[in-house]
Enzyme design. Structure first.
Site, PDB file in Angstrom:
ATOM      1  CB  CYS A   2      -0.875   0.048   1.246  1.00  0.00           C
ATOM      2  SG  CYS A   2      -1.835  -1.434   1.503  1.00  0.00           S
ATOM      3  NE  ARG A  27       4.774   1.768  -1.090  1.00  0.00           N
ATOM      4  CZ  ARG A  27       5.748   1.761  -0.188  1.00  0.00           C
ATOM      5  NH1 ARG A  27       6.907   2.279  -0.476  1.00  0.00           N
ATOM      6  NH2 ARG A  27       5.559   1.221   0.992  1.00  0.00           N
ATOM      7  CD1 TRP A  73      -0.233  -5.805  -3.593  1.00  0.00           C
ATOM      8  CD2 TRP A  73      -0.181  -6.711  -1.540  1.00  0.00           C
ATOM      9  NE1 TRP A  73       0.249  -7.084  -3.705  1.00  0.00           N
ATOM     10  CE2 TRP A  73       0.289  -7.672  -2.473  1.00  0.00           C
ATOM     11  CE3 TRP A  73      -0.233  -7.066  -0.192  1.00  0.00           C
ATOM     12  CZ2 TRP A  73       0.707  -8.941  -2.090  1.00  0.00           C
ATOM     13  CZ3 TRP A  73       0.183  -8.329   0.185  1.00  0.00           C
ATOM     14  CH2 TRP A  73       0.639  -9.246  -0.767  1.00  0.00           C
ATOM     15  CG  ASN A  97       1.802   0.494   4.028  1.00  0.00           C
ATOM     16  OD1 ASN A  97       1.602  -0.718   3.966  1.00  0.00           O
ATOM     17  ND2 ASN A  97       2.965   1.043   3.744  1.00  0.00           N
ATOM     18  N   GLY A  98      -0.097  -1.436   6.185  1.00  0.00           N
ATOM     19  CA  GLY A  98       0.387  -2.312   7.262  1.00  0.00           C
ATOM     20  C   GLY A  98      -0.674  -3.327   7.623  1.00  0.00           C
ATOM     21  CD  GLU A 481      17.104 -13.005  -8.870  1.00  0.00           C
ATOM     22  OE1 GLU A 481      16.617 -13.562  -7.875  1.00  0.00           O
ATOM     23  OE2 GLU A 481      16.728 -11.884  -9.261  1.00  0.00           O
ATOM     24  CE  LYS A 485      13.617 -10.985 -10.844  1.00  0.00           C
ATOM     25  NZ  LYS A 485      14.521 -10.761  -9.754  1.00  0.00           N
ATOM     26  CD  GLU A 488       9.561 -11.061  -9.185  1.00  0.00           C
ATOM     27  OE1 GLU A 488      10.668 -11.313  -9.706  1.00  0.00           O
ATOM     28  OE2 GLU A 488       9.446 -10.356  -8.186  1.00  0.00           O
ATOM     29  CG  HIS A 504      19.801 -37.234  -6.572  1.00  0.00           C
ATOM     30  ND1 HIS A 504      20.184 -38.494  -6.186  1.00  0.00           N
ATOM     31  CD2 HIS A 504      20.934 -36.574  -6.902  1.00  0.00           C
ATOM     32  CE1 HIS A 504      21.506 -38.585  -6.257  1.00  0.00           C
ATOM     33  NE2 HIS A 504      21.987 -37.434  -6.693  1.00  0.00           N
ATOM     34  CE  LYS A 603      11.452  -2.807  -6.279  1.00  0.00           C
ATOM     35  NZ  LYS A 603      12.209  -3.899  -6.925  1.00  0.00           N
TER      36      LYS A 603
HETATM   37  C1  AGP Z   1      12.408  -9.807  -6.558  1.00  0.00           C
HETATM   38  O1  AGP Z   1      12.272  -9.799  -7.927  1.00  0.00           O
HETATM   39  C2  AGP Z   1      11.212  -9.818  -5.786  1.00  0.00           C
HETATM   40  N1  AGP Z   1      10.241  -8.917  -6.194  1.00  0.00           N
HETATM   41  C3  AGP Z   1      11.288 -10.105  -4.301  1.00  0.00           C
HETATM   42  O2  AGP Z   1      11.688 -11.423  -4.189  1.00  0.00           O
HETATM   43  C4  AGP Z   1      12.206  -9.208  -3.418  1.00  0.00           C
HETATM   44  O3  AGP Z   1      13.536  -9.453  -3.734  1.00  0.00           O
HETATM   45  C5  AGP Z   1      11.911  -9.535  -1.936  1.00  0.00           C
HETATM   46  O4  AGP Z   1      10.587  -9.176  -1.661  1.00  0.00           O
HETATM   47  C6  AGP Z   1      12.847  -8.837  -0.992  1.00  0.00           C
HETATM   48  O5  AGP Z   1      12.758  -7.454  -1.099  1.00  0.00           O
HETATM   49  P1  AGP Z   1      13.838  -6.509  -0.444  1.00  0.00           P
HETATM   50  O6  AGP Z   1      15.125  -6.767  -1.166  1.00  0.00           O
HETATM   51  O7  AGP Z   1      13.325  -5.120  -0.670  1.00  0.00           O
HETATM   52  O8  AGP Z   1      13.939  -6.866   0.990  1.00  0.00           O
END
Ligand code: AGP
Length: 608
Positions: A2, A27, A73, A97-98, A481, A485, A488, A504, A603
């Protein structure tokens, strides 16, 4: 997650609220709303994008000098207009927010007193709670203070009241919030980007702070009501840094900013600068002294950076390293050791799980703490003894790219600093590493030139439903990673494995419909990896191999090879992640997904 904007000014603040929300869109959100006071309280909400909210405001020709606005959010309750903020109680409106952990108890108490809830949110309980406090005190500021003292959990809130039209109240605990001190008014927002349109003067609120904003003044108090002064900072964030410019998406912009982001982050060693603990703060030599092990705590992409660092620190500094997912560590019964260097990594510095894991480690007596973070004034940075600020610049795309590679650069410096302190780094080795680090931005630039070939691969990929990523050694986290990506932003299901694990279990998944992406640097594990790739080929799996120059993996039917410009020794993972970022980006483009704001994601994950 949020986003909040609050404004009180001599001019019409509706455009300021809407522009602030646009700047907070990155965000992650699913609905938006605002409330303004102009004689009476007007609330507009939309279960869609900020653009729809703006259209509603336009249609009403909304104009006011005081208002609060929000991107939501969803946590409590589905994304819908009914659950969108602001929430109202009487003539009082609240954005939040929270997550309020005790909202059920508060709600039950308020319902018993006759309050009627119209949404499923925890925020509505805050609105009614403040309203109920106004029965005992006529002062809105005091009512907000009394109400927030009863909240358990995380919040940043903005509050308006019809009966009190010349001030807005904001408060924070656990969720980010800063004030903007303008020429014509006072503002508050979840981050600086939202306020650059009106001011560069910002005040970071601390946990427990409440602030009263008037057109020409503000005051801050602690949770017990004691007045407190907070420093005014001049933000150096450039407006360009949060604009798309010539790029189609922020993710694309941020991928291509990596050479500059790395150069900025490594500026400390540019020219003649050597490796020094000072890179991590004035007290670093003292904090590092006697460190016997390293514990890395992080989430998501930042966690993957920690996994790469484990290979580096163990191999070069010879210190044992544990890397833990923050959300697991905080609830696990672990064995603390005060001689541990606790490294928390976070792009945003606001990730709730990482912050809580850090606090947990400190509560266990581990005080040697270091934050590797991209946001200087963030909550995590303020909690650690030492800090290294990556200089990636604002990362807007939900998919983390330049934050990751700059985190790796920071870890490379940390590895060498610890090795040097432990007498494990000869002068010749230090020089060799420094040369490689200084050349890194140029090496990354060369990898970016592979984009046209990667784009062709992405065309074939986009129709797949699953993908396997393989790597070995320090490139296994790079495979992880790459898989993160892809899932995501393109919503293709992807898994990563250490290539030796293939037989395995996951080999059972391999057939002609399962593309297998191999991260294949020219290192001591190359021959082993080649055998693993044969295992895939023998089962009809189609291979996409990112090989270094000199890897000598021949192209053949079902085996596609893309040669990286050069092998880059210890820093090779930094180079190998770039084509995986590009592959995901282009696969997402072909699929037509919302690259910068993928569904269901935020974000900065400021709730648990
Ligand atoms: C990465 O592409 C993600 N959106 C997510 O995994 C992110 O890295 C994770 O939420 C941690 O965020 P931060 O680095 O701001 O702590």
């Amino acid at each position: 997650m949020c986003g909040i904007v609050t404004a009180i000014a001599t001019n019409n603040i509706v455009p300021v609220l809407l522009e602030g929300l646009r700047k907070l869109e990155y965000r992650g959100y699913d609905s938006a709303g605002l409330a303004v006071l102009s004689g009476e309280l007007t609330r507009l909400r939309s279960a869609g994008r900020v653009a729809e909210l703006a259209a509603l405001a336009d249609a009403r020709q909304l104009s006011a000098n005081i208002g609060i606005a929000h991107t939501r959010w969803a946590t409590h309750g589905v994304p819908s207009e009914r659950n969108a903020h602001p929430h109202i109680s009487g003539g009082l409106a609240v954005v939040h927010n929270g997550i309020i952990e005790n909202f059920e108890a508060i709600k039950t108490g308020l319902q018993a007193r006759g309050y009627v809830f119209t949404s499923e949110t925890d925020t509505e309980a805050i609105a009614h709670l403040i309203h109920s406090k106004l029965q005992g005190t006529p002062d809105l500021f005091e009512a907000v203070r009394l109400a927030t003292n009863e909240l358990v959990g995380a919040y940043a809130i903005g509050v308006l009241a019809e009966a009190d039209p010349f001030r807005a109240i904001v408060a924070r605990r656990g969720s980010p919030l800063l004030l903007g001190v303008g020429e014509d008014g006072m503002y508050a927002a979840s981050d600086t980007a939202a306020l650059l349109q009106v001011t560069r003067k910002v005040v970071y609120l601390e946990d427990g702070d409440l602030a009263e904003l008037r057109r020409d003044s503000y005051r801050i108090v602690l949770a017990d009501g004691t007045p407190v002064e907070r420093e005014v900072h001049l933000s150096s964030l450039s407006a360009d840094a949060v604009e798309l410019g010539k790029f189609r998406h922020y993710m694309q912009k941020e991928i291509f900013e990596q050479p500059q982001a790395l150069a900025n982050t490594l500026e400390l060693i540019a020219g003649g600068g050597g490796i020094s603990p000072q890179h991590f703060g004035a007290r670093a030599a003292e904090v590092f002294e006697g460190v016997r092990r390293v514990l890395v705590l992080a989430c998501g992409t930042s966690y993957h950076a920690g996994l790469v660092a484990r290979y580096w620190i163990e191999a070069i500094a010879k210190l044992p390293v544990t890397v833990e997912i923050a959300s697991e560590y905080r609830y696990r019964e672990s064995v603390p050791d005060p001689d541990t260097l606790v490294v928390v990594i976070s792009q945003s510095g606001e990730t709730a799980d990482t912050l809580a894991a850090l606090k947990h480690a400190k509560s266990l007596g581990m005080e040697r703490t270091l934050a590797i973070c991209n946001v200087p004034e963030s909550a995590i940075v303020r909690e650690t003894a030492l800090r290294f600020i990556t200089r990636a610049g604002p990362e807007i795309g939900v998919a983390s790219t330049k934050a990751f590679t700059t985190q790796l650069a920071a870890f490379a410096l940390l590895t060498l600093a610890l090795a040097k302190l432990n007498g494990r780094l000869s002068a010749a080795d230090e020089e060799r590493h420094l040369v490689a680090l200084r050349h890194l931005p140029v090496a990354v630039q060369k990898v970016l030139e592979l984009e046209p070939e990667i784009e062709k691969w992405a065309q074939r990929f986009a129709s797949k439903e699953h993908a396997l990523f393989l790597g070995r050694g320090s490139h296994w986290p790079i495979a992880m990673e790459g898989a993160l990506k892809l899932k995501e932003i393109s919503y293709i299901h992807a898994e990563a494995y250490a290539a030796g694990e293939l037989k395995h279990g996951p080999l059972a998944l391999v057939d002609k419909d399962m593309p297998v992406i191999a991260v294949s640097p020219h290192d001591q594990l190359l021959e082993k990896l080649k055998s693993n790739l044969q295992e895939v080929r023998a089962r009809g799996g189609e291979l996409y191999v990112f090989a270094d120059a000199g890897s000598e993996i021949p192209e053949s039917e079902g085996v596609h090879i893309l040669h990286m410009p050069e092998h880059y020794g210890m820093l090779s993972p930094v180079l190998h992640v770039i084509p995986l970022q590009l592959l995901s980006y282009h696969a997402a483009l072909v699929k037509g997904t919302d690259v910068d704001k993928p569904r269901n994601l935020a974000k900065s994950v400021t709730v648990e």
